[in-house]
Design a protein around this motif. Structure first.
Motif, mmCIF file in Angstrom:
data_model
loop_
_atom_site.group_PDB
_atom_site.id
_atom_site.type_symbol
_atom_site.label_atom_id
_atom_site.label_comp_id
_atom_site.label_asym_id
_atom_site.label_seq_id
_atom_site.Cartn_x
_atom_site.Cartn_y
_atom_site.Cartn_z
ATOM 1 N N PHE A 1 1.504 -16.998 -14.460
ATOM 2 C CA PHE A 1 2.272 -17.431 -13.298
ATOM 3 C C PHE A 1 3.467 -18.278 -13.725
ATOM 4 O O PHE A 1 4.593 -18.097 -13.238
ATOM 5 C CB PHE A 1 1.363 -18.206 -12.342
ATOM 6 N N GLU A 2 3.234 -19.195 -14.660
ATOM 7 C CA GLU A 2 4.329 -20.060 -15.111
ATOM 8 C C GLU A 2 5.400 -19.273 -15.850
ATOM 9 O O GLU A 2 6.580 -19.629 -15.794
ATOM 10 C CB GLU A 2 3.770 -21.188 -15.973
ATOM 11 N N SER A 3 5.013 -18.197 -16.523
ATOM 12 C CA SER A 3 6.025 -17.359 -17.180
ATOM 13 C C SER A 3 6.846 -16.599 -16.142
ATOM 14 O O SER A 3 8.044 -16.376 -16.344
ATOM 15 C CB SER A 3 5.358 -16.380 -18.163
ATOM 16 N N TRP A 4 6.223 -16.208 -15.032
ATOM 17 C CA TRP A 4 6.936 -15.486 -13.975
ATOM 18 C C TRP A 4 7.981 -16.373 -13.304
ATOM 19 O O TRP A 4 9.029 -15.882 -12.877
ATOM 20 C CB TRP A 4 5.965 -14.982 -12.910
ATOM 21 N N VAL B 1 2.486 -27.908 -7.735
ATOM 22 C CA VAL B 1 2.439 -26.915 -8.808
ATOM 23 C C VAL B 1 2.593 -27.645 -10.142
ATOM 24 O O VAL B 1 3.592 -28.340 -10.357
ATOM 25 C CB VAL B 1 3.561 -25.868 -8.631
ATOM 26 N N PRO B 2 1.625 -27.532 -11.043
ATOM 27 C CA PRO B 2 1.667 -28.319 -12.290
ATOM 28 C C PRO B 2 2.961 -28.170 -13.076
ATOM 29 O O PRO B 2 3.473 -29.149 -13.623
ATOM 30 C CB PRO B 2 0.463 -27.777 -13.072
ATOM 31 N N ALA B 3 3.500 -26.962 -13.133
ATOM 32 C CA ALA B 3 4.731 -26.751 -13.906
ATOM 33 C C ALA B 3 5.909 -27.494 -13.281
ATOM 34 O O ALA B 3 6.820 -27.948 -13.986
ATOM 35 C CB ALA B 3 5.039 -25.259 -14.009
ATOM 36 N N VAL B 4 5.908 -27.631 -11.971
ATOM 37 C CA VAL B 4 6.949 -28.390 -11.284
ATOM 38 C C VAL B 4 6.778 -29.880 -11.582
ATOM 39 O O VAL B 4 7.741 -30.582 -11.903
ATOM 40 C CB VAL B 4 6.904 -28.133 -9.762
ATOM 41 N N ASP C 1 13.060 -19.783 -12.439
ATOM 42 C CA ASP C 1 13.186 -20.613 -11.235
ATOM 43 C C ASP C 1 13.004 -22.082 -11.584
ATOM 44 O O ASP C 1 13.735 -22.944 -11.086
ATOM 45 C CB ASP C 1 12.148 -20.191 -10.188
ATOM 46 N N LEU C 2 12.039 -22.375 -12.449
ATOM 47 C CA LEU C 2 11.822 -23.756 -12.885
ATOM 48 C C LEU C 2 13.061 -24.303 -13.597
ATOM 49 O O LEU C 2 13.431 -25.473 -13.419
ATOM 50 C CB LEU C 2 10.613 -23.832 -13.817
#
Length: 430
Positions: free
Chosen positions: A346-349, A387-390, A353-354
């Motif tokens: 998911f984080e790669s997708w 969202v952890p990546a955010v 955007d990040l």
């Protein structure tokens, strides 16, 4: 002191707030056929009803709209996240049971249903409506002037003498600043459904009165809905023909990707259903090398599976906020609709955007010549902030004791209402 209503007209949810005494605020409650709530899904459902007379439509909003849509498949026209159309010059209205509704009509209908649901709680004698607006509206080529023009066409129909606009992160910052015990430079990151907005403000208290100096703003038309689109694009679109081919005379061509761009925006599927693009897609089935996939695509649109798709995507995204792996389950696809998703995938997708969300953060700090050390408090609001990546974007720059969150649903509306009670409201407006 003016009587003001704060309106957070959100992409996903809408909240209204009033102040009691200019110091504290309360959300307006809405009672519909499905119960009472302090926030309403930004959604509408229209259905023909013979009891109301020829051509009349039974209209529901929020959770009641969802219920009407689920209970009347095929008969109810369902629209959601209508705010995403506000700044789009390409959106020239949509047909609902043979009646055309422009954006301002949809906004008016939605808010008037909320007025009805609020009953005696609606501020009939309010002097001002203070409406939030993103720093940058959602969309590929958003036109903010067009969006405000459309807001200005809709809001006077509710009878408010004064209309003011405040950047949504400014309102969130003002809400947060009520709890400050000392002067502080505050960075607010507001993650909505359609936009990510930043506001950097210097707050000071003197004689018990809160004052502020806006330092800078930034934003980007990317947030939770874009993350949803990435999930749809990777898990669902390939099952309904993305990457497949069709035959045109003696050539083998790719099925146009624009169909899947439209499909991945689940909140726009009801508009896609009545578009020329969808009519063209139906014609393409006979030329497709994998017609069963395009037939599945068409079935999903014809049977209004946009909301069930949203539910499946939302559940997966929420699970990935606390788990390293989650199950995606979307029954209309049959066995192809059950897949395991890793958080790392998911984080790669959403990596691109990040990066844009982080670029917008860099932008506000660079434009204002502010270092991370000069920021006293960071306030994260909005569901996507979980969202952890955010969240890592901020934990890697700011110490954990400076990062706070809360009021994800109400901070903007309450901040708008509190600003609306001030004599210096002009200082806060966008």
């Amino acid at each position: 002191m003016a009587k003001a209503l704060g309106l957070d007209f959100g992409t996903t949810n809408t909240v209204l707030a009033l102040t009691d005494d200019g110091v504290t605020s309360n959300s307006v409650s809405f009672t519909s056929a499905v119960g009472t709530a302090d926030s309403m899904r930004t959604a509408l459902s229209f259905m023909k009803d013979a009891k109301l007379g020829a051509g009349a439509l039974k209209v529901e909003a929020g959770h009641a709209a969802i219920r009407q849509f689920i209970d009347n498949p095929g008969d109810a026209r369902f629209l959601q996240s209508i705010k995403t159309f506000a700044a789009s010059a390409l959106f020239q209205g949509t047909l609902v049971h043979a009646r055309r509704f422009q954006f301002e009509d949809l906004m008016e209908v939605f808010l008037k249903r909320l007025e009805a649901y609020a009953g005696d709680g609606w501020p009939a004698k309010a002097d001002r409506i203070v409406t939030g607006r993103p720093v940058h509206f959602a969309g590929a080529s958003p036109n903010p002037d067009l969006a405000i023009e459309r807001y200005n066409a809709a809001l006077p129909r509710l009878g408010f003498p004064e209309i003011h606009y405040v950047f949504e992160p400014v309102a969130a910052a003002f809400y947060f600043a009520q709890h400050l015990t000392k002067d502080a430079t505050v960075l607010v990151a507001d993650f909505g459904g359609g936009t990510t907005d930043y506001s950097l403000i210097r707050f000071e208290r003197s004689g018990g009165k809160l004052s502020a100096v806006p330092v800078g703003y930034s934003g980007v038309g990317i947030a939770g809905d874009q993350f949803d689109a990435r999930i749809v694009d990777h898990l669902v679109a390939p099952e309904i023909g993305k990457g497949s081919k069709f035959k045109s005379f003696d050539k083998i061509l790719d099925v146009p990707s624009n169909y899947y761009t439209s499909f991945s925006r689940w909140n726009q599927l009801s508009v896609f259903k009545s578009s020329k693009e969808f009519a063209d897609l139906k014609q393409l089935v006979r030329q497709s090398l994998e017609p069963e996939k395009l037939e599945m695509f068409i079935d999903l649109i014809d049977h209004d599976e946009g909301y069930p798709l949203y539910q499946a995507v939302s559940a997966t995204k929420m699970a990935l906020s606390s788990q390293e792996e989650a199950e995606f389950s979307f029954s209309p696809l049959g066995s192809a609709g059950k897949k395991s998703v890793k958080r790392s995938d998911f984080e790669s997708w959403i990596a691109d955007d990040l990066a844009k969300i982080e670029d917008a953060l860099d932008d506000v700090l660079t434009k204002t010549n502010t270092s991370a050390d000069q920021v006293d408090k960071v306030f994260l609001t909005g569901g996507t902030s979980f969202v952890p990546a955010v969240r890592r974007i901020f934990t890697e720059r700011f110490t954990s004791d400076r990062i706070e969150s809360g009021g994800e649903m109400v901070s903007i509306a309450h901040g708008l209402a509190l600003i609306g009670e001030r004599d210096d409201i002009a200082m806060w407006t966008a």
